[in-house]
Design a protein around this motif. Structure first.
Motif, PDB file in Angstrom:
ATOM      1  N   ARG A  34     -11.163  -1.151  -1.877  1.00  0.00           N
ATOM      2  CA  ARG A  34     -11.844  -0.221  -2.780  1.00  0.00           C
ATOM      3  C   ARG A  34     -13.322  -0.592  -2.851  1.00  0.00           C
ATOM      4  NH1 ARG A  34      -8.891   3.931  -2.662  1.00  0.00           N
ATOM      5  NH2 ARG A  34      -6.743   3.509  -3.158  1.00  0.00           N
ATOM      6  N   VAL A  35     -14.151   0.364  -3.221  1.00  0.00           N
ATOM      7  CA  VAL A  35     -15.578   0.128  -3.362  1.00  0.00           C
ATOM      8  C   VAL A  35     -16.043   0.684  -4.701  1.00  0.00           C
ATOM      9  CG1 VAL A  35     -16.036   0.150  -0.880  1.00  0.00           C
ATOM     10  CG2 VAL A  35     -16.167   2.286  -2.170  1.00  0.00           C
ATOM     11  N   SER A  75     -24.708   5.014  -4.914  1.00  0.00           N
ATOM     12  CA  SER A  75     -23.929   6.050  -5.598  1.00  0.00           C
ATOM     13  C   SER A  75     -23.439   7.152  -4.675  1.00  0.00           C
ATOM     14  CB  SER A  75     -24.744   6.666  -6.734  1.00  0.00           C
ATOM     15  OG  SER A  75     -25.901   7.292  -6.217  1.00  0.00           O
ATOM     16  N   ASP A  76     -24.058   7.293  -3.495  1.00  0.00           N
ATOM     17  CA  ASP A  76     -23.610   8.312  -2.541  1.00  0.00           C
ATOM     18  C   ASP A  76     -22.697   7.728  -1.461  1.00  0.00           C
ATOM     19  OD1 ASP A  76     -25.425   6.857  -1.051  1.00  0.00           O
ATOM     20  OD2 ASP A  76     -26.697   8.564  -0.533  1.00  0.00           O
ATOM     21  N   GLY A  77     -22.298   6.457  -1.620  1.00  0.00           N
ATOM     22  CA  GLY A  77     -21.384   5.826  -0.677  1.00  0.00           C
ATOM     23  C   GLY A  77     -22.058   5.149   0.504  1.00  0.00           C
ATOM     24  N   ARG A  78     -23.400   5.173   0.541  1.00  0.00           N
ATOM     25  CA  ARG A  78     -24.113   4.524   1.646  1.00  0.00           C
ATOM     26  C   ARG A  78     -24.321   3.043   1.364  1.00  0.00           C
ATOM     27  NH1 ARG A  78     -29.564   6.499   2.444  1.00  0.00           N
ATOM     28  NH2 ARG A  78     -29.502   6.941   0.244  1.00  0.00           N
ATOM     29  N   PHE A  79     -24.490   2.291   2.437  1.00  0.00           N
ATOM     30  CA  PHE A  79     -24.832   0.877   2.319  1.00  0.00           C
ATOM     31  C   PHE A  79     -26.277   0.765   1.850  1.00  0.00           C
ATOM     32  CE2 PHE A  79     -21.871  -0.428   6.085  1.00  0.00           C
ATOM     33  CZ  PHE A  79     -20.777   0.040   5.386  1.00  0.00           C
ATOM     34  N   ALA A  80     -26.585  -0.303   1.161  1.00  0.00           N
ATOM     35  CA  ALA A  80     -27.953  -0.530   0.687  1.00  0.00           C
ATOM     36  C   ALA A  80     -28.806  -1.218   1.756  1.00  0.00           C
ATOM     37  CB  ALA A  80     -27.935  -1.365  -0.583  1.00  0.00           C
ATOM     38  N   PHE A  81     -28.173  -1.644   2.842  1.00  0.00           N
ATOM     39  CA  PHE A  81     -28.891  -2.377   3.887  1.00  0.00           C
ATOM     40  C   PHE A  81     -29.364  -1.438   4.993  1.00  0.00           C
ATOM     41  CE2 PHE A  81     -25.709  -5.309   2.097  1.00  0.00           C
ATOM     42  CZ  PHE A  81     -26.583  -6.241   1.551  1.00  0.00           C
ATOM     43  N   GLN A  82     -30.415  -1.862   5.669  1.00  0.00           N
ATOM     44  CA  GLN A  82     -30.983  -1.116   6.785  1.00  0.00           C
ATOM     45  C   GLN A  82     -29.940  -0.973   7.891  1.00  0.00           C
ATOM     46  OE1 GLN A  82     -34.014   0.156   6.636  1.00  0.00           O
ATOM     47  NE2 GLN A  82     -33.957   1.039   8.675  1.00  0.00           N
ATOM     48  N   ALA A  93     -18.097  -4.421   8.843  1.00  0.00           N
ATOM     49  CA  ALA A  93     -16.940  -5.142   9.386  1.00  0.00           C
ATOM     50  C   ALA A  93     -15.984  -5.577   8.278  1.00  0.00           C
ATOM     51  CB  ALA A  93     -17.407  -6.353  10.193  1.00  0.00           C
ATOM     52  N   ARG A  94     -16.523  -6.067   7.172  1.00  0.00           N
ATOM     53  CA  ARG A  94     -15.665  -6.516   6.064  1.00  0.00           C
ATOM     54  C   ARG A  94     -14.885  -5.350   5.459  1.00  0.00           C
ATOM     55  NH1 ARG A  94     -17.984 -11.346   2.465  1.00  0.00           N
ATOM     56  NH2 ARG A  94     -18.735 -12.712   4.118  1.00  0.00           N
ATOM     57  N   LEU A  95     -15.566  -4.214   5.274  1.00  0.00           N
ATOM     58  CA  LEU A  95     -14.885  -3.056   4.690  1.00  0.00           C
ATOM     59  C   LEU A  95     -13.813  -2.521   5.635  1.00  0.00           C
ATOM     60  CD1 LEU A  95     -17.860  -1.196   2.983  1.00  0.00           C
ATOM     61  CD2 LEU A  95     -15.964  -2.395   1.870  1.00  0.00           C
ATOM     62  N   ILE A  96     -14.131  -2.415   6.903  1.00  0.00           N
ATOM     63  CA  ILE A  96     -13.144  -1.952   7.878  1.00  0.00           C
ATOM     64  C   ILE A  96     -11.962  -2.903   7.909  1.00  0.00           C
ATOM     65  CG2 ILE A  96     -12.734  -1.623  10.354  1.00  0.00           C
ATOM     66  CD1 ILE A  96     -15.607  -0.433  10.477  1.00  0.00           C
ATOM     67  N   GLY A  97     -12.226  -4.197   7.798  1.00  0.00           N
ATOM     68  CA  GLY A  97     -11.162  -5.197   7.757  1.00  0.00           C
ATOM     69  C   GLY A  97     -10.228  -5.024   6.567  1.00  0.00           C
ATOM     70  N   GLU A  98     -10.720  -4.392   5.506  1.00  0.00           N
ATOM     71  CA  GLU A  98      -9.899  -4.127   4.320  1.00  0.00           C
ATOM     72  C   GLU A  98      -9.270  -2.734   4.355  1.00  0.00           C
ATOM     73  OE1 GLU A  98     -12.191  -4.826   0.764  1.00  0.00           O
ATOM     74  OE2 GLU A  98     -12.249  -6.987   1.114  1.00  0.00           O
ATOM     75  N   GLY A  99      -9.483  -2.018   5.454  1.00  0.00           N
ATOM     76  CA  GLY A  99      -8.886  -0.695   5.585  1.00  0.00           C
ATOM     77  C   GLY A  99      -9.738   0.446   5.072  1.00  0.00           C
ATOM     78  N   VAL A 100     -11.002   0.182   4.774  1.00  0.00           N
ATOM     79  CA  VAL A 100     -11.910   1.217   4.278  1.00  0.00           C
ATOM     80  C   VAL A 100     -12.556   1.910   5.474  1.00  0.00           C
ATOM     81  CG1 VAL A 100     -13.997   1.664   2.932  1.00  0.00           C
ATOM     82  CG2 VAL A 100     -12.362  -0.068   2.158  1.00  0.00           C
ATOM     83  N   ARG A 106     -21.464   5.133   5.761  1.00  0.00           N
ATOM     84  CA  ARG A 106     -21.110   5.755   4.487  1.00  0.00           C
ATOM     85  C   ARG A 106     -19.602   5.656   4.269  1.00  0.00           C
ATOM     86  NH1 ARG A 106     -23.923  10.220   1.551  1.00  0.00           N
ATOM     87  NH2 ARG A 106     -25.479   9.896   3.141  1.00  0.00           N
ATOM     88  N   VAL A 107     -19.218   5.499   3.010  1.00  0.00           N
ATOM     89  CA  VAL A 107     -17.813   5.442   2.617  1.00  0.00           C
ATOM     90  C   VAL A 107     -17.547   6.614   1.679  1.00  0.00           C
ATOM     91  CG1 VAL A 107     -16.099   4.098   1.323  1.00  0.00           C
ATOM     92  CG2 VAL A 107     -17.702   2.934   2.844  1.00  0.00           C
ATOM     93  N   ASP A 108     -16.427   7.279   1.868  1.00  0.00           N
ATOM     94  CA  ASP A 108     -16.028   8.385   1.001  1.00  0.00           C
ATOM     95  C   ASP A 108     -15.549   7.797  -0.331  1.00  0.00           C
ATOM     96  OD1 ASP A 108     -14.933  10.573  -0.273  1.00  0.00           O
ATOM     97  OD2 ASP A 108     -13.584  11.108   1.376  1.00  0.00           O
ATOM     98  N   LEU A 109     -16.384   7.924  -1.351  1.00  0.00           N
ATOM     99  CA  LEU A 109     -16.052   7.345  -2.660  1.00  0.00           C
ATOM    100  C   LEU A 109     -14.861   8.038  -3.320  1.00  0.00           C
ATOM    101  CD1 LEU A 109     -19.605   6.700  -4.153  1.00  0.00           C
ATOM    102  CD2 LEU A 109     -18.051   5.051  -3.127  1.00  0.00           C
ATOM    103  N   ALA A 110     -14.660   9.314  -3.010  1.00  0.00           N
ATOM    104  CA  ALA A 110     -13.514  10.006  -3.585  1.00  0.00           C
ATOM    105  C   ALA A 110     -12.208   9.408  -3.059  1.00  0.00           C
ATOM    106  CB  ALA A 110     -13.574  11.495  -3.252  1.00  0.00           C
ATOM    107  N   ARG A 111     -12.256   8.897  -1.839  1.00  0.00           N
ATOM    108  CA  ARG A 111     -11.052   8.331  -1.231  1.00  0.00           C
ATOM    109  C   ARG A 111     -10.924   6.828  -1.452  1.00  0.00           C
ATOM    110  NH1 ARG A 111      -9.424   8.508   5.138  1.00  0.00           N
ATOM    111  NH2 ARG A 111      -7.435   7.464   4.890  1.00  0.00           N
ATOM    112  N   PHE A 112     -12.029   6.094  -1.342  1.00  0.00           N
ATOM    113  CA  PHE A 112     -11.985   4.638  -1.400  1.00  0.00           C
ATOM    114  C   PHE A 112     -12.635   4.037  -2.643  1.00  0.00           C
ATOM    115  CE2 PHE A 112     -11.614   5.649   3.116  1.00  0.00           C
ATOM    116  CZ  PHE A 112     -10.451   4.962   3.421  1.00  0.00           C
TER     117      PHE A 112
END
Length: 125
Positions: A34-35, A75-82, A93-100, A106-112
């Motif tokens: 989750r994020v 707040s829009d699901g984007r990473f804060a890093f360049q 890599a860490r998020l994908i490793g957790e199944g996100v 960008r990550v779909d906040l409605a889903r994750f």
């Protein structure tokens, strides 16, 4: 005071501002897979409209704090890093490793998101 004593004092929670401690507790509570956004963390910590403070606390925490920093997004699901930076690649890599699912940084906040819509998740197929 030496760095070692200062680190030990900080680890023990002495001298840490209550609002910083609340933010750290909230970040630690984000479940794997989750994020949450900086603003959501601030609100859950009892500090609405203090999203920048969340970023500051994360930046000051360092690796020794062992916070799941990779679960914190804009707040829009984007990473804060360049995009393409080392931190961007590590967070991805860490998020994908957790199944996100991560698409174009960008990550779909409605889903994750921490409080995802379970009905939407169940019936999306």
């Amino acid at each position: 005071m030496t760095k070692a004593k200062s680190a030990a004092k900080k680890a023990a929670g002495a001298g840490v501002k209550p609002e910083h401690a609340a933010i750290v507790r909230t970040i630690r509570a984000i479940p794997p897979g989750r994020v949450a956004s900086y603003g959501e963390i601030a609100a859950r910590a009892g500090l609405p409209r203090h999203a920048r403070l969340v970023g500051r606390v994360l930046g000051d925490a360092g690796a020794d704090a062992k916070l799941p920093w990779h679960r914190v997004l804009r707040s829009d699901g984007r990473f804060a890093f360049q995009p393409g930076s080392r931190a961007f690649r590590e967070q991805r890599a860490r998020l994908i490793g957790e199944g996100v699912a991560v698409k174009a940084g960008r990550v779909d906040l409605a889903r994750f998101g921490w409080q995802c819509d379970l009905d939407a998740e169940i019936w999306r197929f």
